[in-house]
Scaffold this active site. Structure first.
Site, PDB file in Angstrom:
ATOM      1  N   ASP A  67     -24.440  43.019  17.294  1.00 24.83           N
ATOM      2  CA  ASP A  67     -23.357  43.474  16.428  1.00 24.83           C
ATOM      3  C   ASP A  67     -22.967  44.921  16.708  1.00 24.83           C
ATOM      4  O   ASP A  67     -23.652  45.637  17.451  1.00 24.83           O
ATOM      5  CB  ASP A  67     -23.734  43.284  14.945  1.00 24.83           C
ATOM      6  CG  ASP A  67     -25.193  43.601  14.649  1.00 24.83           C
ATOM      7  OD1 ASP A  67     -25.818  44.317  15.443  1.00 24.83           O
ATOM      8  OD2 ASP A  67     -25.691  43.133  13.619  1.00 24.83           O
ATOM      9  N   ASN A 136     -31.018  41.021   2.086  1.00 25.12           N
ATOM     10  CA  ASN A 136     -30.286  39.896   1.494  1.00 25.12           C
ATOM     11  C   ASN A 136     -30.352  38.649   2.384  1.00 25.12           C
ATOM     12  O   ASN A 136     -29.641  37.689   2.157  1.00 25.12           O
ATOM     13  CB  ASN A 136     -28.825  40.287   1.228  1.00 25.12           C
ATOM     14  CG  ASN A 136     -28.075  40.649   2.508  1.00 25.12           C
ATOM     15  OD1 ASN A 136     -28.597  40.492   3.605  1.00 25.12           O
ATOM     16  ND2 ASN A 136     -26.842  41.123   2.367  1.00 25.12           N
ATOM     17  N   HIS A 138     -29.578  38.548   5.629  1.00 26.89           N
ATOM     18  CA  HIS A 138     -28.623  38.468   6.755  1.00 26.89           C
ATOM     19  C   HIS A 138     -29.341  38.539   8.104  1.00 26.89           C
ATOM     20  O   HIS A 138     -30.394  39.155   8.227  1.00 26.89           O
ATOM     21  CB  HIS A 138     -27.493  39.510   6.643  1.00 26.89           C
ATOM     22  CG  HIS A 138     -27.865  40.932   6.914  1.00 26.89           C
ATOM     23  ND1 HIS A 138     -27.303  41.994   6.231  1.00 26.89           N
ATOM     24  CD2 HIS A 138     -28.710  41.501   7.803  1.00 26.89           C
ATOM     25  CE1 HIS A 138     -27.788  43.127   6.692  1.00 26.89           C
ATOM     26  NE2 HIS A 138     -28.645  42.857   7.640  1.00 26.89           N
ATOM     27  N   GLU A 143     -23.561  37.872   6.759  1.00 31.34           N
ATOM     28  CA  GLU A 143     -23.926  38.147   5.374  1.00 31.34           C
ATOM     29  C   GLU A 143     -23.965  36.850   4.568  1.00 31.34           C
ATOM     30  O   GLU A 143     -23.347  35.843   4.971  1.00 31.34           O
ATOM     31  CB  GLU A 143     -22.889  39.093   4.746  1.00 31.34           C
ATOM     32  CG  GLU A 143     -22.799  40.455   5.419  1.00 31.34           C
ATOM     33  CD  GLU A 143     -23.933  41.415   5.037  1.00 31.34           C
ATOM     34  OE1 GLU A 143     -25.053  40.953   4.731  1.00 31.34           O
ATOM     35  OE2 GLU A 143     -23.695  42.624   5.069  1.00 31.34           O
TER      36      GLU A 143
HETATM   37  C1  F6R Z   1     -28.988  44.949  13.554  1.00 31.77           C
HETATM   38  C2  F6R Z   1     -28.817  43.746  12.750  1.00 31.77           C
HETATM   39  C3  F6R Z   1     -29.277  43.658  11.342  1.00 31.77           C
HETATM   40  C4  F6R Z   1     -30.640  44.302  11.100  1.00 31.77           C
HETATM   41  C5  F6R Z   1     -31.011  44.219   9.628  1.00 31.77           C
HETATM   42  C6  F6R Z   1     -32.326  44.907   9.329  1.00 31.77           C
HETATM   43  O1  F6R Z   1     -28.456  44.767  14.846  1.00 31.77           O
HETATM   44  O2  F6R Z   1     -28.261  42.808  13.237  1.00 31.77           O
HETATM   45  O3  F6R Z   1     -29.344  42.305  10.959  1.00 31.77           O
HETATM   46  O4  F6R Z   1     -31.603  43.664  11.882  1.00 31.77           O
HETATM   47  O5  F6R Z   1     -30.010  44.820   8.856  1.00 31.77           O
HETATM   48  O6  F6R Z   1     -32.175  46.287   9.543  1.00 31.77           O
HETATM   49  P1  F6R Z   1     -33.425  47.250   9.543  1.00 31.77           P
HETATM   50  O7  F6R Z   1     -34.235  46.876  10.728  1.00 31.77           O
HETATM   51  O8  F6R Z   1     -32.849  48.639   9.673  1.00 31.77           O
HETATM   52  O9  F6R Z   1     -34.151  47.029   8.265  1.00 31.77           O
END
Ligand code: F6R
Length: 250
Positions: A67, A136, A138, A143
């Site tokens: 992403d 959440n 994702h 989302e």
């Molecule tokens: C990042 C991504 C997100 C993160 C998720 C957890 O490329 O796709 O899904 O893996 O938001 O983020 P952290 O690791 O910062 O808790």
């Protein structure tokens, strides 16, 4: 699903780096699907150390990131391209032209999504897709929603995702409200998925993804339908699975 329960973040990172380097050694020209965020930072640090020591090479590896924030330039210090350069690409022998991240500045977002899907398809999809998970549930920036979105798409970030990611920006207002994300289709087309989680604030998301109903309200739950998922978590993130007797630690 294979579950590795590690005692802490460092052990989780080492285990994940081991699994990724094993994939690269076995298949030097593999396609790695990569993630950003706090969770994989330690994994990348370990991979950099082993690569610099000469234990394995990224020379033939191709990588596609999950992403990118919409509206951020690649050299913006919170863009995911910048993150990847800083934590991995600038320190290993991967060829820059073999690394792909969605273009956050694309003028035609629909065309960018189609281009990214086609690119991943043309690479034959990821051999190993690294994932973190949001509180959440994702994965990528898919989302919680009414439906699973298969293609790469532009997503409105959930308020709790903006809250969670505000820690990286000077203020909450600076967090982009949209992102490009690989859809559930490309994630599920990966040959193997490596899901990482660390910390108690991920315990519910991990429990729901692994043991809850398969629902787009918890996008990570779709991984129950993938036939090769490896979950590597620390004790805190896996605490609810341990309580439920799904895995043991140590
Ligand atoms: C990042 C991504 C997100 C993160 C998720 C957890 O490329 O796709 O899904 O893996 O938001 O983020 P952290 O690791 O910062 O808790």
């Amino acid at each position: 699903m294979r579950i590795y329960c590690e005692k802490d973040y460092d052990a989780m990172s080492r285990r994940a780096a081991n699994l990724i380097s094993a994939e690269v050694i076995r298949r030097p020209d593999c396609v790695l699907g990569l993630a950003t965020g706090s969770t994989p930072e330690g994994t990348y640090k370990q991979l950099v150390a082993w690569n610099q020591r000469g234990d394995f090479s990224f020379k033939e590896v191709r990588s596609v990131n999950l992403d990118e924030y919409r509206g951020l330039a690649p050299d913006h210090d919170q863009s995911y391209r910048y993150f990847m350069q800083k934590h991995l690409f600038d320190h290993v022998d991967i060829r820059p032209e073999n690394t792909w991240v969605p273009d956050g500045l694309a003028e035609d977002p629909a065309a960018e999504c189609a281009r990214y899907d086609e690119l991943i398809r043309s690479l034959g999809y990821a051999d190993l897709q690294l994932l973190g998970v949001g509180r959440n549930g994702h994965i990528g920036f898919n989302e919680p929603d009414e439906d699973f979105m298969k293609p790469t798409h532009v997503v409105d970030l959930a308020e709790n995702t903006i809250d969670a990611n505000a820690r990286f920006f000077a203020s909450r207002d600076e967090v982009p409200k949209q992102a490009f994300t690989m859809g559930i289709g490309c994630i599920m087309a990966a040959r193997r998925v490596l899901l990482l989680a660390s910390g108690t604030n991920k315990a519910d998301a991990i429990y729901n993804a692994v043991c809850g109903p398969i629902t787009p309200r918890c996008p990570g739950s779709i991984l129950q339908l993938h036939n090769d998922v490896v979950l590597v978590g620390d004790e805190a993130a896996l605490s609810k699975l341990i309580e439920a007797g799904v895995c043991v630690c140590g």
